[in-house]
Design an enzyme around this catalytic site. Structure first.
Site, PDB file in Angstrom:
ATOM      1  N   HIS A 261       0.853  -1.194   0.000  1.00  0.00           N
ATOM      2  CA  HIS A 261       0.000   0.000   0.000  1.00  0.00           C
ATOM      3  C   HIS A 261       0.882   1.234   0.000  1.00  0.00           C
ATOM      4  O   HIS A 261       1.947   1.236   0.620  1.00  0.00           O
ATOM      5  CB  HIS A 261      -0.898   0.004   1.250  1.00  0.00           C
ATOM      6  N   ASP A 315      -7.811  -5.467   0.313  1.00  0.00           N
ATOM      7  CA  ASP A 315      -8.339  -6.385  -0.699  1.00  0.00           C
ATOM      8  C   ASP A 315      -7.992  -7.832  -0.443  1.00  0.00           C
ATOM      9  O   ASP A 315      -8.526  -8.723  -1.101  1.00  0.00           O
ATOM     10  CB  ASP A 315      -7.815  -5.979  -2.088  1.00  0.00           C
TER      11      ASP A 315
HETATM   12  N1  CMC Z   1       4.022  -7.552  -4.244  1.00  0.00           N
HETATM   13  C1  CMC Z   1       5.351  -7.561  -4.324  1.00  0.00           C
HETATM   14  N2  CMC Z   1       6.109  -6.445  -4.191  1.00  0.00           N
HETATM   15  C2  CMC Z   1       5.460  -5.303  -3.955  1.00  0.00           C
HETATM   16  C3  CMC Z   1       4.056  -5.243  -3.839  1.00  0.00           C
HETATM   17  C4  CMC Z   1       3.334  -6.430  -3.993  1.00  0.00           C
HETATM   18  N3  CMC Z   1       2.006  -6.444  -3.912  1.00  0.00           N
HETATM   19  N4  CMC Z   1       3.687  -3.958  -3.623  1.00  0.00           N
HETATM   20  C5  CMC Z   1       4.827  -3.247  -3.587  1.00  0.00           C
HETATM   21  N5  CMC Z   1       5.895  -4.050  -3.778  1.00  0.00           N
HETATM   22  C6  CMC Z   1       7.295  -3.649  -3.806  1.00  0.00           C
HETATM   23  C7  CMC Z   1       7.653  -3.100  -5.193  1.00  0.00           C
HETATM   24  O1  CMC Z   1       8.110  -4.099  -6.054  1.00  0.00           O
HETATM   25  C8  CMC Z   1       8.696  -2.065  -4.847  1.00  0.00           C
HETATM   26  O2  CMC Z   1       9.909  -2.735  -4.603  1.00  0.00           O
HETATM   27  P1  CMC Z   1      11.311  -2.109  -5.087  1.00  0.00           P
HETATM   28  O3  CMC Z   1      11.444  -0.834  -4.305  1.00  0.00           O
HETATM   29  O4  CMC Z   1      12.321  -3.136  -4.727  1.00  0.00           O
HETATM   30  O5  CMC Z   1      11.170  -1.867  -6.559  1.00  0.00           O
HETATM   31  C9  CMC Z   1       8.235  -1.511  -3.509  1.00  0.00           C
HETATM   32  O6  CMC Z   1       7.474  -2.556  -2.906  1.00  0.00           O
HETATM   33  C10 CMC Z   1       7.375  -0.256  -3.661  1.00  0.00           C
HETATM   34  O7  CMC Z   1       6.304  -0.587  -4.562  1.00  0.00           O
HETATM   35  P2  CMC Z   1       5.542   0.464  -5.484  1.00  0.00           P
HETATM   36  O8  CMC Z   1       4.847  -0.275  -6.576  1.00  0.00           O
HETATM   37  O9  CMC Z   1       6.505   1.538  -5.863  1.00  0.00           O
HETATM   38  O10 CMC Z   1       4.507   1.052  -4.426  1.00  0.00           O
HETATM   39  P3  CMC Z   1       3.287   1.995  -4.771  1.00  0.00           P
HETATM   40  O11 CMC Z   1       3.053   2.782  -3.546  1.00  0.00           O
HETATM   41  O12 CMC Z   1       3.493   2.705  -6.052  1.00  0.00           O
HETATM   42  O13 CMC Z   1       2.097   0.945  -5.031  1.00  0.00           O
HETATM   43  C11 CMC Z   1       0.313  -0.513  -4.717  1.00  0.00           C
HETATM   44  C12 CMC Z   1       1.143   0.607  -4.110  1.00  0.00           C
HETATM   45  C13 CMC Z   1      -0.888  -0.797  -3.848  1.00  0.00           C
HETATM   46  C14 CMC Z   1      -0.199  -0.083  -6.108  1.00  0.00           C
HETATM   47  C15 CMC Z   1       1.207  -1.773  -4.839  1.00  0.00           C
HETATM   48  O14 CMC Z   1       1.593  -2.192  -3.558  1.00  0.00           O
HETATM   49  C16 CMC Z   1       0.531  -2.898  -5.592  1.00  0.00           C
HETATM   50  O15 CMC Z   1       0.545  -2.898  -6.827  1.00  0.00           O
HETATM   51  N6  CMC Z   1      -0.091  -3.878  -4.870  1.00  0.00           N
HETATM   52  C17 CMC Z   1      -0.792  -4.960  -5.496  1.00  0.00           C
HETATM   53  C18 CMC Z   1      -2.173  -4.503  -5.961  1.00  0.00           C
HETATM   54  C19 CMC Z   1      -3.103  -4.279  -4.810  1.00  0.00           C
HETATM   55  O16 CMC Z   1      -3.212  -5.103  -3.910  1.00  0.00           O
HETATM   56  N7  CMC Z   1      -3.813  -3.158  -4.862  1.00  0.00           N
HETATM   57  C20 CMC Z   1      -4.800  -2.788  -3.831  1.00  0.00           C
HETATM   58  C21 CMC Z   1      -4.354  -1.585  -3.075  1.00  0.00           C
HETATM   59  S1  CMC Z   1      -5.252  -1.289  -1.570  1.00  0.00           S
HETATM   60  C22 CMC Z   1      -6.854  -0.942  -2.079  1.00  0.00           C
HETATM   61  C23 CMC Z   1      -6.968   0.184  -3.009  1.00  0.00           C
HETATM   62  O17 CMC Z   1      -6.331   1.223  -2.863  1.00  0.00           O
HETATM   63  O18 CMC Z   1      -7.805   0.064  -3.889  1.00  0.00           O
END
Ligand code: CMC
Length: 378
Positions: A261, A315
């Site tokens: 998140h 989720d």
């Molecule tokens: N699985 C594996 N690695 C992850 C995940 C994950 N679900 N989420 C983040 N990371 C890692 C990512 O690879 C990155 O690592 P590094 O710095 O080594 O490259 C680091 O954590 C930061 O990730 P990010 O993608 O830059 O983080 P963000 O704040 O841009 O994204 C997020 C947040 C929710 C989009 C992302 O965690 C994600 O895609 N999660 C999976 C989809 C999901 O469950 N979404 C629901 C979100 S909560 C409900 C909502 O808001 O609707």
């Protein structure tokens, strides 16, 4: 002109001032209007929470009864909207059906009087009342059935479950579903809320505001993740495959759905409550083998990615709850929308109170002073 540092995804950049909800991502705290989400999920109802979010205070008994009655009276949707929905392709995603139907409400309730409190209240009531009916109707019609009419003897959540299945839900299922809606009702400046606010800032009608938010919620990185979580559990198949799945995901830089998140760096407090609700349902309705996979997945992801602050988000367990309630998988995100509409409407109202149109800057990275090349010389 000077620019502040560019942050992809506007991470950490305030886009508004708001008194609606607050998240402390390191302590795992979420409050609506200052009240902890745990307390609301346990003691309030979704409709009372929607009132709290939209009008900024808990309603008195009379105010709550009026609000519930108004919503009950507006649950039905016009024949022409139903006729329009009948023409939707039966394989279309219900989120697309919902977005189209909400936008269509603007054609039928086209008066736009954003400075009139009666208009505002009418739009709030209509949107809250009709969205569940539209989700249930789209679900019936894609199967070739007529929509099930709302049952005026049932409250908001029991009625929605009834419209989906044509049978009255047991009290625990209705209560758990109500708590799910409360947990999803609002969450500060997320993508769909921001989208709603940008649209609201142009002073368009509220149906357009909610339609843009629904479109934004649909993506797999936002509301669409709850559906993806079940697909992932299905793909993993058994507990013993979990570690390989996690390791492959990390190697291939594939996100594990339902984890991570932008704000929470600990387990999302909503995931903790949803897990408890799932367990209550399993006690009543029998165990779900996907839950064993989910527990192992949480354990392994924490081991492998906990140091990066990757924990279950809202989720992760919601899909297991909806699955136990017998809800089709592709309705999980529309249900998220049914709940989040409360937050979107609260932000719409707040935006109108101090409106200034959103018009951010950009950092241009293209060329300058190019000459036009005629097409036969390219
Ligand atoms: N699985 C594996 N690695 C992850 C995940 C994950 N679900 N989420 C983040 N990371 C890692 C990512 O690879 C990155 O690592 P590094 O710095 O080594 O490259 C680091 O954590 C930061 O990730 P990010 O993608 O830059 O983080 P963000 O704040 O841009 O994204 C997020 C947040 C929710 C989009 C992302 O965690 C994600 O895609 N999660 C999976 C989809 C999901 O469950 N979404 C629901 C979100 S909560 C409900 C909502 O808001 O609707």
């Amino acid at each position: 002109m000077t620019f502040c540092e560019y942050k992809p995804g506007l991470e950490g950049i305030p886009a508004a001032q708001s008194s609606i909800s607050c998240v402390d991502g390191t302590k795992g705290i979420l409050e609506y209007r200052g009240i902890a989400i745990e307390e609301l999920a346990q003691k309030s109802t979704f409709i009372e929470t929607a009132y709290l979010l939209i009008w900024g205070k808990l309603p008195t008994l009379d105010e709550l009864e009026d609000f519930e009655t108004d919503i009950r009276l507006h649950r039905r949707i016009k024949y022409s909207i139903r006729d329009m929905m009948k023409c939707f392709p039966d394989r279309g995603h219900p989120m697309d059906a919902l977005q189209t139907s909400v936008a269509a409400l603007g054609l039928f309730y086209s008066r736009r009087a954003l400075d009139d409190p009666i208009y505002i209240r009418g739009a709030v009531v209509r949107i809250l009342a009709k969205i569940p009916t539209m989700v249930a109707a789209a679900n019936s019609m894609r199967r070739g059935n007529d929509p099930i009419q709302p049952n005026d003897n049932l409250d908001y959540c029991a009625n929605f479950l009834y419209m989906l299945t044509e049978s009255k839900p047991d009290p625990l299922s209705a209560k758990v579903f109500d708590a799910c809606l409360t947990l999803h009702a609002e969450h500060t400046m997320n993508a769909s809320t921001f989208s709603a606010m940008v649209t609201a800032s142009t002073l368009t009608d509220p149906y357009g505001v909610i339609a843009s938010a629904v479109g934004t919620l649909a993506g797999p990185l936002h509301g669409g993740a709850n559906e993806e979580v079940l697909l992932m559990l299905e793909e993993i198949g058994t507990v013993k495959n979990v570690r390989t799945y996690v390791e492959n995901s990390i190697t291939n830089k594939r996100k594990i759905m339902g984890f991570g998140h932008r704000v929470y760096k600990v387990k999302d407090p909503r995931a903790t409550i949803l897990q408890e609700l799932a367990e209550q349902l399993f006690e009543l309705k029998g165990h779900d083998e996907y839950y064993d996979i989910a527990l192992e997945l949480e354990r392994v992801v924490e081991e492998e990615l906990g140091s990066k602050g990757i924990y279950p988000n809202v989720d992760f367990y919601s899909g297991l709850v909806y699955r136990k309630l017998g809800i089709p998988q592709d309705l999980f995100t529309p249900i998220f929308a049914i709940a989040r509409v409360a937050g979107w409407l609260a932000h719409w109202k707040e935006q109108l109170a101090e409106n200034r149109i959103f018009r951010p800057a950009q950092i241009y990275t293209g060329l300058h002073e190019q000459t036009y090349i005629p097409i036969d010389e390219r």
